[in-house]
Design a protein around this motif. Structure first.
Motif, PDB file in Angstrom:
ATOM      1  N   GLY A  62       0.990  -1.108   0.119  1.00 58.77           N
ATOM      2  CA  GLY A  62      -0.097  -0.037   0.039  1.00 58.77           C
ATOM      3  C   GLY A  62       0.902   1.143  -0.172  1.00 58.77           C
ATOM      4  N   THR A  63       2.014   1.240   0.696  1.00 52.71           N
ATOM      5  CA  THR A  63       2.811   2.362   0.750  1.00 52.71           C
ATOM      6  C   THR A  63       3.200   2.686  -0.645  1.00 52.71           C
ATOM      7  OG1 THR A  63       3.444   1.745   2.885  1.00 52.71           O
ATOM      8  CG2 THR A  63       4.979   3.275   1.774  1.00 52.71           C
ATOM      9  N   ASP A 172      -6.708   6.824  -0.275  1.00 50.27           N
ATOM     10  CA  ASP A 172      -5.733   5.742   0.225  1.00 50.27           C
ATOM     11  C   ASP A 172      -6.910   4.703   0.837  1.00 50.27           C
ATOM     12  OD1 ASP A 172      -4.822   3.772   2.421  1.00 50.27           O
ATOM     13  OD2 ASP A 172      -3.460   5.368   2.897  1.00 50.27           O
ATOM     14  N   ARG A 175      -8.170   0.121   3.651  1.00 52.47           N
ATOM     15  CA  ARG A 175      -9.517  -0.311   4.319  1.00 52.47           C
ATOM     16  C   ARG A 175     -10.640   0.113   3.655  1.00 52.47           C
ATOM     17  NH1 ARG A 175      -5.586   0.497   8.162  1.00 52.47           N
ATOM     18  NH2 ARG A 175      -4.891  -1.257   9.010  1.00 52.47           N
ATOM     19  N   ASP A 200      -5.702  -2.449  -0.041  1.00 52.67           N
ATOM     20  CA  ASP A 200      -4.471  -3.142   0.356  1.00 52.67           C
ATOM     21  C   ASP A 200      -5.395  -4.807   0.503  1.00 52.67           C
ATOM     22  OD1 ASP A 200      -2.227  -3.898   1.811  1.00 52.67           O
ATOM     23  OD2 ASP A 200      -2.203  -1.881   2.886  1.00 52.67           O
ATOM     24  N   LYS A 203      -4.274  -6.255   4.686  1.00 51.87           N
ATOM     25  CA  LYS A 203      -4.842  -6.075   6.033  1.00 51.87           C
ATOM     26  C   LYS A 203      -6.063  -6.740   6.207  1.00 51.87           C
ATOM     27  CE  LYS A 203      -1.935  -2.266   6.310  1.00 51.87           C
ATOM     28  NZ  LYS A 203      -2.250  -0.867   5.893  1.00 51.87           N
TER      29      LYS A 203
HETATM   30  C1  LIG Z   1      -1.315   0.176   6.170  1.00 58.08           C
HETATM   31  C2  LIG Z   1      -1.567   1.228   5.622  1.00 58.08           C
HETATM   32  C3  LIG Z   1      -0.992   1.894   4.467  1.00 58.08           C
HETATM   33  C4  LIG Z   1       0.276   1.078   3.676  1.00 58.08           C
HETATM   34  O1  LIG Z   1       0.123  -0.191   3.471  1.00 58.08           O
HETATM   35  P1  LIG Z   1       1.262  -1.264   3.143  1.00 58.08           P
HETATM   36  O2  LIG Z   1       0.727  -2.393   2.549  1.00 58.08           O
HETATM   37  O3  LIG Z   1       1.445  -1.721   4.763  1.00 58.08           O
HETATM   38  O4  LIG Z   1       2.538  -0.687   2.570  1.00 58.08           O
HETATM   39  C5  LIG Z   1      -1.325   2.913   3.848  1.00 58.08           C
HETATM   40  N1  LIG Z   1      -2.337   3.745   4.395  1.00 58.08           N
HETATM   41  C6  LIG Z   1      -2.996   3.260   5.629  1.00 58.08           C
HETATM   42  C7  LIG Z   1      -4.240   4.013   5.798  1.00 58.08           C
HETATM   43  C8  LIG Z   1      -2.647   2.068   6.053  1.00 58.08           C
HETATM   44  O5  LIG Z   1      -3.472   1.507   6.986  1.00 58.08           O
END
Ligand SMILES: *Cc1c(COP(=O)(O)O)cnc(C)c1O
Length: 358
Positions: A62-63, A172, A175, A200, A203
């Motif tokens: 996600g990053t 983003d 979730r 993602d 998660k």
């Molecule tokens: C976990 C998260 C990310 C990053 O995702 P990764 O897969 O861990 O790199 C970005 N934004 C939010 C809100 C997150 O909870």
């Protein structure tokens, strides 16, 4: 270290289930970066359909989805408007500055959700002296805001302000599907005004790795160049994409259980003297609670809980975050709440002064 029996540290701690591992083992694979991996191709098509976009790209995290989006939208010196609690601000190692050369103007939202008025006030007037306001980023759900769901109406108002000022919009959606399950609003409806949006897989969906960024075909073409440049282009990535397909087919609706467990946990905590928590604020799978009125710091409580086999993270000196996910049952959530009650009870019976120096 003690064995952790109930892990509420994060929804990232869940392990692939036997059925998911079977899907992984049976995945058809090819060279992902040549578009020859049929499983990856299928996953991105599913994600694009789910999010209502022309195209999508599979990324390791996600990053990387956030950072590539910032790179697509911003030139050096441009400004991103986002809530002060956002992951881009607090948890991506300054990537927006380091990679895109962008700066961030944080907005002071409530539980991670800012208003159209706050955004309007944050947008810079066009002046040679000021950075150029360029991108609005929202987190659905807001992680550090408490797992809060952005209401569709608020997103629409924020999108209206962004549109009037010619700003790009990024969601983003780490979730986003929790928000969908909690609200009944589809992912595509939530994502509709956004130029870039991602989900993602690692998660609440329970995959070991991966995220999918969705946008127009042109934007995804450009994202591919950044993916290559940053080292995110993969080979037989179907083994991890298979987990994503399995999760989209089997792990979305079940997140309602995680949400119910989180609410249940918050209600149990609310009955413990000294713990401040508002169960009404638990909309999805996160429970933030405060221990300022007890004789323990958040870190001390975490350490003692670990001794009882329960892992919860401290998010500040007095605040903790517990996250439910598919590896945590209702009974385990109840055990965790009991453990909190035990630790607080034991600590409360000792004078605070005896705690110093130990
Ligand atoms: C976990 C998260 C990310 C990053 O995702 P990764 O897969 O861990 O790199 C970005 N934004 C939010 C809100 C997150 O909870």
């Amino acid at each position: 270290m003690n064995d952790i029996l109930v892990d509420l540290y994060s929804d990232t701690v869940s392990r692939p289930t036997p059925a998911m591992r079977k899907a992984i083992a049976e995945a058809e694979v090819g060279n992902e970066q040549a578009f020859d991996d049929p499983t990856v191709n299928r996953l991105v098509a599913m994600a694009a359909e789910l999010l209502g976009t022309e195209d999508a790209v599979f990324l390791p995290s996600g990053t990387m989805c956030n950072q590539i989006s910032v790179l697509l939208h911003c030139r050096p010196g441009d400004e991103i408007l986002t809530d002060k609690t956002s992951h881009i601000v607090n948890a991506e190692a300054g990537g927006a500055a380091a990679l895109a050369g962008a700066m961030v103007r944080t907005l002071d939202g409530i539980d991670g959700v800012f208003s159209a008025e706050q955004l309007e006030d944050g947008v810079r007037a066009k002046r040679r002296h000021a950075p150029r306001s360029r991108l609005v980023a929202v987190e659905q759900t807001s992680n550090s805001g408490g797992g809060t769901v952005w209401p569709l109406a608020t997103l629409g108002e924020v999108a209206g302000v962004a549109g009037r000022h010619g700003l790009a919009l990024h969601m983003d959606g780490a979730r986003l599907l929790n928000a969908t399950v909690a609200s009944g609003v589809s992912a595509a409806e939530f994502a509709q005004p956004f130029d870039t949006v991602w989900i993602d897989l690692s998660k609440g969906l329970g995959c070991p790795v991966g995220a999918v960024l969705a946008a127009t075909s042109d934007a995804i073409d450009e994202a591919w160049q950044w993916k290559q440049r940053l080292g995110g282009a993969m080979r037989q990535a179907g083994v991890i994409a298979a987990a994503g397909i399995f999760a989209l087919e089997n792990h979305v609706e079940r997140m309602a259980e995680d949400h119910a467990n989180a609410r249940h946990f918050a209600e149990a905590l609310a009955a413990i003297p000294g713990i401040a928590v508002d169960p009404e604020k638990v909309e999805t799978n996160m429970v933030f609670f405060d221990v300022a009125a007890t004789s323990l710091t958040a870190a001390e409580l975490c350490e003692r809980l670990a001794g009882l086999g329960v892992r919860i993270g401290a998010s500040s000196r007095t605040r903790l975050r517990a996250v439910t996910h598919l590896d945590v049952t209702r009974a385990e959530v109840e055990e965790a709440a009991e453990a909190v009650r035990t630790v607080i009870g034991e600590a409360g019976s000792r004078p605070k002064i005896a705690e110093t120096g130990t």
